[in-house]
Structures are given as C-alpha cells and as structure tokens.
Scaffold this active site. Structure first.
Site, short mmCIF file in Angstrom:
data_model
loop_
_atom_site.label_atom_id
_atom_site.label_comp_id
_atom_site.label_asym_id
_atom_site.label_seq_id
_atom_site.Cartn_x
_atom_site.Cartn_y
_atom_site.Cartn_z
N GLU A 127 -11.77 -21.01 3.76
CA GLU A 127 -10.62 -20.50 4.54
C GLU A 127 -9.84 -19.51 3.70
OE1 GLU A 127 -8.23 -23.66 6.12
OE2 GLU A 127 -9.97 -24.70 6.97
N ASN A 129 -7.00 -19.61 2.52
CA ASN A 129 -6.28 -20.24 1.40
C ASN A 129 -7.03 -21.41 0.80
OD1 ASN A 129 -3.94 -18.56 1.44
ND2 ASN A 129 -3.41 -19.55 3.38
N GLY A 131 -10.71 -21.65 -0.99
CA GLY A 131 -12.02 -21.15 -1.42
C GLY A 131 -12.64 -22.14 -2.38
N THR A 158 -21.29 -17.08 6.84
CA THR A 158 -22.60 -16.44 7.03
C THR A 158 -23.24 -16.91 8.33
OG1 THR A 158 -22.85 -16.38 4.63
CG2 THR A 158 -24.86 -16.08 5.91
N HIS A 338 -34.01 3.03 -14.73
CA HIS A 338 -34.24 4.15 -13.80
C HIS A 338 -33.36 5.37 -14.12
CE1 HIS A 338 -36.29 1.21 -11.22
NE2 HIS A 338 -36.71 2.21 -10.46
N GLY A 340 -30.57 8.10 -14.01
CA GLY A 340 -29.81 8.67 -12.89
C GLY A 340 -30.42 8.32 -11.54
N GLU A 363 -21.02 -20.15 -2.73
CA GLU A 363 -21.40 -21.57 -2.92
C GLU A 363 -20.98 -22.11 -4.28
OE1 GLU A 363 -24.87 -22.99 -1.07
OE2 GLU A 363 -25.10 -21.16 0.13
#
Ligand code: FAD
Length: 379
Positions: A127, A129, A131, A158, A338, A340, A363
């Site tokens: 929520e 407030n 977590g 999700t 890789h 740039g 989680e």
C-alpha cells in the site's frame, strides 16, 4: 548429492527454452518500447500447460515441482524480464496462496482459472504507506450481514488488469492497537473496485503494474482465505516462495545479458583483436559466469528444499538477495562490455539492466532480505 535435473525437469527446460527463443525474445525490445503487455504469450504458455505448472492436476495444473517453476521463470526472463515477472507473480503470488490456504471450494473456483491461464494470478499486499512494513496495512474490511465491505488502496500490484480475482490483505478487526490482518479473495469486476494501470516505470515495461482502489467493495464472507487474522502469516509464507521466483528471474536476466556480452566480446575488434582477447574483458566474463552459476545453485537449492517439504525461508532469502545483486552487477558489466553500443536500446543489455533493478526491491528489498537472514542467524 545429485545436481542433475530429472528427465521431466530437463524436458520442461528444453520446451521453455525453445519457446522463449522463438516466441518471447524476438518481440521483447519492441514491447519494452511500446509498454505492451503480451497477453498472447500467456495464452501460448497455457497451451503448453505452463500456467499451472506446480499445482495439482485436480485444479488444472501440471503437478510439477518448484525447481521446474524456477527453470521456467529463468528461461522466460533470459528472453524478457517482463514476461518472467508476469509468470513468476502469476504462480507464486497469485496461485500459491490460494493453493496453500484456500478451501477445496475456493481452489476449484479460483485456482483452476489461474492454472488454465483464463485468469492471471495477482496478490495485493503493498500500500502507499505499507511497503517493507507490510503490517502497516490501512485497507479495512468490515464484516456486515455475512459480507466484507472493503475500503482502501493498494499500489504496485503485478498482473491485476489481467486477473479475474486476487487475494488482498485488509484489516478485519482490532484488539486495542493490534490489527487483525486477513487475506480476502476479491473479484476484479466487483462494484467499487478500480484498477489503474498508468505507472511510468524504469523497466519491466511490458509487465502490468497497477494501483488498486477499493470503495465499498462487497464480497461474501466465504471469500476469506483461511481464518481471520492469518493474513500476516500467509503473506510471509507466500513471499518465501515468491523469492525463489525473483531469484530465478535474476539468474535468467543475468544469463541473457552475459550471453549477449560474450557474443559481442568475441565479435567486436579493437586494437586489432577481439575484445575477448583482452584479459580485462576475460576477467569480467569469468566473474559474470561464476556468479551466475553460484546464484543458480542457490535458487535451485531453495526450490529443492521447498519440494522436499523442508524449511527454505533463509535459503530463499539468500538466493533472492545474492541473485538480484549479481544480476545488477552482471547486467551493468554487460553494458560496459558493449561500450557505447550497450547504451543503445538495440543491443538490449540496457533493457536487462533496467529490468534487473526491480529485483533488489520487489518481494522484500535487499535490506529486508538481510534482516530476514540475520534473524535466522539468531540476531
Ligand atoms: C514493478 C513492481 C512490482 C511489484 N509487484 C507487487 C505485487 O504484485 N504485489 C505487492 O503486494 N507488491 C508489489 N510490489 C511492491 C514491492 O514489494 C515494494 O515496493 C517493496 O516491498 C518495497 O516497499 P516500498 O516500495 O514501500 O519501499 P519502503 O518500504 O518505503 O522502503 C524504502 C527503502 O527503505 C528501506 N527500508 C525500509 N524499512 C527498513 C528497515 N527496517 N531497515 C532498513 N531499511 C529499511 C528499504 O529497504 C528501501 O531501501 C511491486 C513493486 C514494483 C516496483
């Protein structure tokens, strides 16, 4: 000790790897750009019998195990992190609490459509407030005439837009300052239930992350999952299993990034030779491969313990913590190798790096995992 996968696990691995390479990887970059949820991928996973993989056949599942679940999450995530999180949450947050704590009737009614893929699985805990301190839930469910009337807000949930119902936590009573938190199954088409899908995220752009608003939502008393006041314990158990899923996602994303970095290092020439000929790059690749191997072993061990019906909470936390942190490291190094080009979307490793960050947060954050582990050490 036997580190070999069983024949069935190998078959699942082969099937899902081929599927991921053919059906998931090709569109991953475009879906990330378009922020498009691939419902069709999950329809195909249903046809393959993957959507109810670890649940019994009685409910439309495949009666498989947690190691197989971890393999599927890993392979999907190797191709596309968004697909991986959707599947992982579907099984471990959506299906698992119904399977673990539901009555026979609830399982038939709510777990079956999850196993067949008709509904995606979702779980509403967080929520605005509440977590890390999920006990700080403010959503209230008042029982009146055998119905719960629910009011409150959930955030970052999700799969809710594709779920026909989901379990969510709410306060069902108070004893002084102590809250009684319960889990209640709520149909997503209930009157007063609004699902908002408009977060602008860093990554996992092709996954569905939603805000839930509940305004006088009425559900029958029978929709209570387990007994009143068991919601807190239920979500702790649910998250233990979910952490195996997040760990497997981390292994998969890291593996995908490592493979791209290795291929690029062999192909790209500077100073007259391939990057893979430079020891500085070789050492990066060696560290990446070693850390992925270790993370995979940790995830599979936690899954194996769960399959044996043994305690796995500490191992799941360790696996989630280690795998998510090395996934961040590996994807970062994949971008570095890789150069740039790694900064450009076309090479896909930047997407993997953005997707990886969630794994240190969702989680249970890395800080919370360290608290769980420290507690298991008797601190
Ligand atoms: C893409 C995405 C998908 C998600 N899916 C779901 C879902 O399906 N269902 C669901 O219920 N939730 C879901 N979540 C929510 C997720 O689980 C929470 O974001 C997470 O648990 C952290 O809570 P918070 O965001 O409120 O952070 P907070 O709890 O506010 O934490 C902020 C920071 O403070 C640290 N912190 C907090 N407490 C302590 C402490 N005691 N000691 C030390 N450090 C501390 C944290 O580690 C973190 O670094 C999702 C989140 C995202 C981003």
């Amino acid at each position: 000790m036997n580190f070999d996968l069983t024949t069935e696990q190998k078959l699942i691995q082969k099937t899902i790897r081929e599927f991921s390479e053919e059906e998931v990887a090709p569109g991953a970059e475009q879906r990330d750009k378009d922020k498009r949820f691939p419902r069709e991928v999950f329809d195909k996973l249903s046809e393959l019998g993957m959507m109810g993989l670890p649940f019994p056949e009685d409910y439309g599942g495949a009666g498989s195990d947690t190691i197989s679940f971890a393999i599927v999450v890993e392979e999907l995530s190797r191709a596309c992190g968004s697909t991986g999180i959707t599947y992982s949450a579907h099984i471990s947050l959506g299906g698992a609490p119904l399977y673990l704590f539901g009555t026979e009737e609830q399982k038939q009614k709510y777990l079956t459509p999850i196993c067949t893929g008709e509904s995606l699985g979702a779980f509403g805990l967080t929520e605005p407030n509440a977590g890390s301190d999920a006990g700080g839930t403010q959503t209230e469910a008042v029982l009146k005439n055998h119905e719960f009337i629910i009011n409150g807000n959930k955030c970052f949930i999700t799969n809710a837009s594709y779920a026909k119902h989901l379990a969510l936590t709410a306060i069902t009573g108070r004893d002084g300052t102590k809250k009684e938190i319960s889990a209640i199954i709520v149909p997503t088409d209930a009157e007063g239930f609004t699902i908002i899908d408009n977060y602008e995220k860093m990554g996992l752009n092709a996954s569905n992350t939603t805000e839930l608003v509940l305004e006088d939502v009425c559900v029958p008393e029978d929709n209570l999952l387990g007994k009143p006041g068991e919601g807190f314990r239920q979500f702790l158990i649910t998250l233990d299993g979910g952490r195996i899923g997040i760990g497997a996602m981390a292994v998969g994303i890291a593996q995908g990034a490592y493979e791209k970095a290795l291929a690029y290092a062999k192909e790209r020439k500077q100073f007259g030779k391939s990057l893979s000929g430079f020891q500085a790059i070789q050492f990066k690749l060696a560290d990446m491969a070693m850390k992925i191997e270790l993370a995979r072993n940790m995830v599979y061990k936690a899954a194996w313990l769960k399959d044996q019906g043994r305690q796995f909470s500490k191992e799941a936390s360790m696996a989630k913590l280690y795998a998510s942190e090395i996934c961040m490291e590996v994807t970062n190094q994949a971008v570095q190798i890789h150069g740039g080009y790694g900064y450009m979307k076309e090479y896909q490793v930047e997407r993997m790096m953005r997707d990886a960050k969630l794994l240190e947060i969702g989680e249970g954050t890395s800080e919370i995992q360290r608290m769980v582990i420290a507690r298991s050490l008797g601190c």
